[in-house]
Scaffold this motif. Structure first.
Motif, short mmCIF file in Angstrom:
data_model
loop_
_atom_site.label_atom_id
_atom_site.label_comp_id
_atom_site.label_asym_id
_atom_site.label_seq_id
_atom_site.Cartn_x
_atom_site.Cartn_y
_atom_site.Cartn_z
N ARG A 288 -5.29 2.88 9.97
CA ARG A 288 -5.52 1.81 10.94
C ARG A 288 -5.11 0.49 10.34
N VAL A 289 -4.65 -0.40 11.18
CA VAL A 289 -4.40 -1.76 10.72
C VAL A 289 -5.15 -2.69 11.67
N GLU A 290 -5.96 -3.56 11.07
CA GLU A 290 -6.77 -4.45 11.90
C GLU A 290 -5.96 -5.65 12.35
N GLN A 291 -6.42 -6.28 13.39
CA GLN A 291 -5.82 -7.51 13.91
C GLN A 291 -5.67 -8.55 12.81
N GLY A 292 -4.49 -9.11 12.68
CA GLY A 292 -4.28 -10.20 11.72
C GLY A 292 -4.11 -9.76 10.28
N GLU A 293 -4.06 -8.48 10.06
CA GLU A 293 -3.99 -7.98 8.69
C GLU A 293 -2.52 -7.76 8.26
N ILE A 294 -2.28 -7.84 6.96
CA ILE A 294 -0.96 -7.49 6.44
C ILE A 294 -1.11 -6.21 5.61
N LEU A 295 -0.45 -5.18 6.05
CA LEU A 295 -0.57 -3.89 5.39
C LEU A 295 0.73 -3.56 4.67
N GLY A 296 0.61 -3.14 3.44
CA GLY A 296 1.79 -2.74 2.66
C GLY A 296 1.97 -1.24 2.74
N PHE A 297 3.20 -0.85 2.90
CA PHE A 297 3.52 0.57 3.01
C PHE A 297 4.36 0.91 1.80
N LEU A 298 3.81 1.72 0.93
CA LEU A 298 4.43 1.91 -0.36
C LEU A 298 4.72 3.38 -0.58
N HIS B 61 9.52 -1.38 -2.07
CA HIS B 61 9.45 -0.67 -3.36
C HIS B 61 8.94 -1.62 -4.43
N ILE B 62 8.94 -2.90 -4.09
CA ILE B 62 8.58 -3.89 -5.11
C ILE B 62 7.07 -4.03 -5.15
N LEU B 63 6.47 -3.60 -6.26
CA LEU B 63 5.02 -3.53 -6.29
C LEU B 63 4.33 -4.88 -6.36
N PRO B 64 4.83 -5.81 -7.15
CA PRO B 64 4.13 -7.11 -7.18
C PRO B 64 4.09 -7.73 -5.79
N GLU B 65 5.11 -7.41 -4.98
CA GLU B 65 5.14 -7.94 -3.63
C GLU B 65 3.91 -7.51 -2.84
N VAL B 66 3.55 -6.25 -3.02
CA VAL B 66 2.39 -5.73 -2.32
C VAL B 66 1.14 -6.48 -2.76
N ALA B 67 1.03 -6.65 -4.09
CA ALA B 67 -0.15 -7.34 -4.62
C ALA B 67 -0.21 -8.77 -4.08
N GLN B 68 0.97 -9.38 -3.92
CA GLN B 68 0.97 -10.79 -3.52
C GLN B 68 0.82 -11.01 -2.02
N THR B 69 1.41 -10.13 -1.23
CA THR B 69 1.40 -10.40 0.21
C THR B 69 0.41 -9.57 1.00
N CYS B 70 0.07 -8.39 0.51
CA CYS B 70 -0.68 -7.48 1.39
C CYS B 70 -2.16 -7.48 1.05
N GLU B 71 -2.94 -7.29 2.09
CA GLU B 71 -4.38 -7.18 1.87
C GLU B 71 -4.78 -5.74 1.63
N ARG B 72 -3.98 -4.85 2.22
CA ARG B 72 -4.26 -3.44 2.01
C ARG B 72 -2.97 -2.69 1.80
N VAL B 73 -3.06 -1.60 1.07
CA VAL B 73 -1.88 -0.81 0.76
C VAL B 73 -2.09 0.62 1.22
N VAL B 74 -1.08 1.17 1.85
CA VAL B 74 -1.08 2.60 2.11
C VAL B 74 0.01 3.17 1.22
N ILE B 75 -0.37 4.05 0.32
CA ILE B 75 0.65 4.68 -0.52
C ILE B 75 0.94 6.05 0.05
N ILE B 76 2.19 6.30 0.37
CA ILE B 76 2.52 7.62 0.87
C ILE B 76 3.54 8.27 -0.03
N ASN B 77 3.46 9.58 -0.07
CA ASN B 77 4.39 10.36 -0.88
C ASN B 77 4.65 11.67 -0.17
N LYS B 78 5.89 12.04 -0.08
CA LYS B 78 6.30 13.27 0.59
C LYS B 78 5.63 13.41 1.96
#
Ligand code: ATP
Ligand code: MG
Lengths: 254, 334
Positions: free
Chosen positions: B23-33, B192-209
């Motif tokens: 889920r992504v809440e209103q106004g949130e920035i979610l990182g997809f990694l 793919h840039i990890l620091p970017e996620v730390a800097q811009t996103c409030e939450r991260v979804v890490i997916i693999n395969k």
């Protein structure tokens, strides 16, 4: 409809932004002009002869405009595939299809837009040939009704090729393949009635009904028959319908 | 604002996305990694209505993307992996065309023009307004792509690698731009840039395969995965058994050799949770007559977590962070 018009405008601008549109238009006018000149010369020579008492009076509609229209159909067969080949193929190859398919626009609006865009280019090509017709009006007294019928026939026949080309273009990312396949398919519908020569009468009747050119003959003669109108319009509708099915299938494949 | 339930996408035999929910809440920035081929682009394409899912449900801005695609699309801005530009159009023509398709139909031509100009300023492409899209550099294409996604001021923004191909200055500008959208817009971005996620996103979804392997804030992920705290110690081992010495320090649970050099060795120590063993370690080594050359805490970076989650699924959080050890080893050789 606003969306379809926006897409049609984009398509039309796309044709003329690159040399393609101009080259196609120029080539069409040139070849048409060459046919026009040939028939005109023939007509002038013959009418001088008939003035000298050989044969009856020459009719400009019969001996110039009619064969000219018939020849125009040949040019169209060659030219229209180069107009339609880009429509979907290029969008798929370059990824711009992703913009269209994620915009708040229906598949049908896209298809109609692309169809209208190609028709717009085609109609401006036809419009350019009216210069030649104006020459006839300046120096002779052709009947204008057959002329209108002939142009209507050309527009409808071109519509069939465009609708078919749109469908074929939606099947591949490669615009060259789309162009060649459209040309071959057009040729098929062109000569299909020849196949009926040795077939049973029913088959021959069906094959000649499917021939795109058979239906044009009456238009060239200046006759607008609803039978032919219905054939052309349903051919166009069917082509667009197949395109919508193809776009939908592609979407599932991803 | 975005709800994804049991989403699955198969391309023939290939399962690109496998039962994803988030889920992504209103106004949130979610990182997809996720690593290459993880299914990020596929998921985004489903969310934007580009392609249907094989199974599952996706609700964007209150509309089911399969049942009400037009409503959902009208509220979504999308920057695909390759910016969808028409090479023969100028930037201004292109954005005007997109505005016609995406802005509400009642928008007047004047409003549309104003919006196009405003968005060109906002995304720093106004100096290229009259340039053909086909003649833009990669970075400018990316920015025009972003302008295109923002043009109708959408509630939801889906950005597939928005900073790919940008120079460092542009990356910062783009990140700032994305951050400025927070609150008014709901953003999902892949990278793919990890620091970017730390800097811009409030939450991260890490997916693999095609599967979600973690969903959390960047800080929590780092903390949670650090588990037992570890320490890097470099010792001058001449005249002593450093390994045994380190083992004997109270609180130390595990000692690994991280790197070995002529006369000195780097060790990786694992200590009990919440226990600071640094003073004891230092004293023990010095008391035995060995030299303490270096001591520093080893912190798992987001990179390590990412690698651990996506390459080494079996190892549970808290176990030896192998990639971190390798990183430290590589570092000391350099
Ligand atoms: N059109 C397609 N047909 C068949 N398989 C596809 C198609 N598109 C993607 N895939 C496969 O689906 C999987 C996920 O691809 P996807 O593009 O979603 O990955 P990604 O996470 O975006 O990767 P990247 O970081 O490289 O952009 C991959 O194994 C890919 O090969
Ligand atoms: Mg991708």
């Amino acid at each position: 409809m606003r969306n379809a018009l926006a897409i049609a405008g984009k398509e039309l601008r796309g044709y003329f932004a690159s040399p393609i549109g101009w080259v196609i238009c120029g080539l069409f006018s040139l070849i048409f002009g060459w046919f026009f000149y040939t028939y005109l010369e023939y007509f002038v020579r013959n009418s001088m002869q008939s003035d000298m008492g050989q044969g009856g009076p020459m009719n400009i509609n019969l001996s110039l405009i009619r064969p000219l229209f018939s020849n125009a159909t040949v040019i169209i067969l060659f030219v229209l595939p180069s107009i339609t080949m880009r429509t979907y193929s290029e969008e798929k190859r370059s990824g711009t299809i992703e913009l269209l398919l994620t915009s708040p626009v229906t598949d049908w609006e896209i298809i109609i837009g692309k169809f209208l865009g190609a028709m717009g280019l085609y109609c401006s090509m036809l419009a350019a040939t009216m210069v030649y017709m104006a020459i006839l009006f300046a120096y002779g007294q052709p009947e204008w009704k057959p002329l209108v019928a002939g142009y209507l026939g050309l527009v409808l026949m071109g519509g069939c090729f465009i609708s078919m080309g749109l469908f074929i273009s939606s099947l591949t990312k490669n615009q060259i393949i789309a162009g060649i396949a459209t040309f071959i398919a057009g040729l098929m519908f062109w000569v299909i009635n020849w196949l009926g020569d040795n077939a049973s009468p029913t088959t021959a009747a069906i094959l000649s009904y499917l021939s795109i050119t058979e239906h044009f003959d009456d238009f060239a003669k200046g006759v607008v028959d609803t039978k032919h109108l219905i054939f052309y319009l349903s051919f166009i509708a069917f082509g667009l319908f197949l395109t919508s099915k193809s776009v939908d299938t592609e979407r599932w494949k991803g | 604002m975005i709800e994804v339930q049991h989403l699955t996408k198969r391309y023939g035999p290939v399962t690109a996305v496998d039962d994803i929910s988030f889920r992504v809440e209103q106004g949130e920035i979610l990182g997809f990694l996720g690593p290459n081929g993880a299914g990020k682009t596929t998921t985004m394409r489903i969310l934007t209505g580009y392609m249907p899912a094989t199974d599952g449900k996706a609700i964007v801005a209150g509309f089911d993307v399969f049942a009400k695609p037009i409503d959902a699309k009208a509220r979504t801005g999308y920057l695909p992996e390759t910016p969808p530009l028409y090479p023969d159009m100028t930037v201004r023509e292109y954005l005007t065309f997109v505005a016609k398709l995406k802005m509400p139909k009642k928008t007047t031509a004047a409003d549309r023009r104003a919006r196009v100009e405003a968005i060109m300023k906002k995304t720093f492409v106004d100096d290229m307004a009259a340039r053909h899209c086909g003649k833009l550099s990669k970075g400018y294409r990316q920015r025009v792509g972003l302008a295109q996604a923002l043009i109708h001021d959408p509630e939801v923004l889906i950005l597939d690698e928005p900073t790919a191909g940008l120079d460092p200055k542009q990356i910062i500008e783009t990140r700032d731009l994305v951050r400025s959208l927070k609150g008014d817009h709901t953003v999902v971005l892949s990278t793919h840039i990890l620091p970017e996620v730390a800097q811009t996103c409030e939450r991260v979804v890490i997916i693999n395969k095609g599967r979600v392997v973690a969903v959390d804030t960047p800080e929590n992920l780092t903390r949670q995965l650090r588990g037992s705290s570890s320490l890097y110690v470099q010792v001058d081992v001449t005249g002593g058994d450093a390994h045994a010495t380190l083992r004997s320090v109270p609180g130390v649970t595990k000692v690994d050799v991280a790197d070995r050099h002529e006369g000195f060795v780097g060790y990786e120590l694992h200590a009990e949770q919440q226990r600071d063993v640094r003073r004891d370690v230092a004293r023990a080594i010095v008391d035995r007559g060995m030299g303490l050359l270096e001591m520093r805490p080893m912190r798992m970076s987001l990179e390590d977590i990412f690698l651990q989650l996506t390459t080494n699924e079996q190892s549970a959080p808290g176990e030896a962070p192998t990639p971190a050890g390798q990183a430290a080893e590589g570092g000391s050789h350099a």
